[in-house]
Design a protein around this motif. Structure first.
Motif, short mmCIF file in Angstrom:
data_model
loop_
_atom_site.label_atom_id
_atom_site.label_comp_id
_atom_site.label_asym_id
_atom_site.label_seq_id
_atom_site.Cartn_x
_atom_site.Cartn_y
_atom_site.Cartn_z
N PHE A 73 0.83 -1.20 0.00
CA PHE A 73 0.00 0.00 0.00
C PHE A 73 0.87 1.26 0.00
N GLU A 74 1.91 1.27 0.81
CA GLU A 74 2.81 2.44 0.87
C GLU A 74 3.43 2.73 -0.49
N GLU A 75 3.83 1.69 -1.20
CA GLU A 75 4.56 1.89 -2.45
C GLU A 75 3.66 1.98 -3.68
N TRP A 76 2.56 1.22 -3.72
CA TRP A 76 1.77 1.10 -4.94
C TRP A 76 0.36 1.65 -4.81
N HIS A 77 0.04 2.41 -3.78
CA HIS A 77 -1.35 2.85 -3.54
C HIS A 77 -1.92 3.72 -4.66
#
Length: 163
Positions: free
Chosen positions: A28-32
């Motif tokens: 989630f942090e990288e690809w949200h």
């Protein structure tokens, strides 16, 4: 397909429930910014489906010798609606930022290819916005470019029997 010893400190194994929380947060942090990863609940539900027996999607985890999650990857079906004729896909290849550059992604991809072969899958597809050269080193060939999830990606194909 449960566990494969890779070297003295890294194992590739089926994803376990204990790994999902850390993986969901990192993804989630990288690809949200991309639709499939835009919600923690969606990501969590997806990985919950990956825990079911030997049905696709099959998610694998790279872990160290104490069980710490390093990364993950999956073999799945119909990853891009635009290409219904391409059934089996390598997807969700992700190495946690602090473990990148150590060959973990390469090990995950190789394991997924082996899993596909053991399932009798002849061709795997994937899409990537920016690491085509990495996949070409395994023998993947470019099929074309396509606009997907808000960005241009390269769709690639691998003849599993030739690897």
């Amino acid at each position: 397909m449960n566990s494969l010893f890779v070297d003295n400190t890294v194992f590739i194994t089926r994803l376990k429930a204990v790994h999902i929380g850390r993986l969901v947060q990192a993804l989630f942090e990288e690809w949200h910014g991309f639709e499939p990863w835009s919600s923690v609940d969606k990501i969590h539900a997806y990985y919950g489906r990956c825990l079911k027996d030997d049905e696709l999607p099959l998610a694998f985890a790279a872990v160290d010798d104490s069980g710490i999650l390093l990364g993950s990857a999956a073999v799945k079906r119909h990853d891009m609606e635009s290409f219904p004729q391409y059934e089996y896909w390598l997807g969700d290849v992700f190495v946690l930022p602090e473990y990148r550059g150590k060959g973990i992604g390469r090990r995950l991809v190789a394991h997924c290819i082996g899993a596909a072969r053991s399932l009798g899958i002849k061709f795997l597809y994937l899409y990537t916005p920016d690491v085509q050269i990495f996949y070409e080193s395994f023998g993947w060939a470019v099929v074309g470019r396509h606009f997907h999830n808000g960005e241009w990606v390269t769709v690639m194909r691998l003849d599993v029997d030739k690897v």
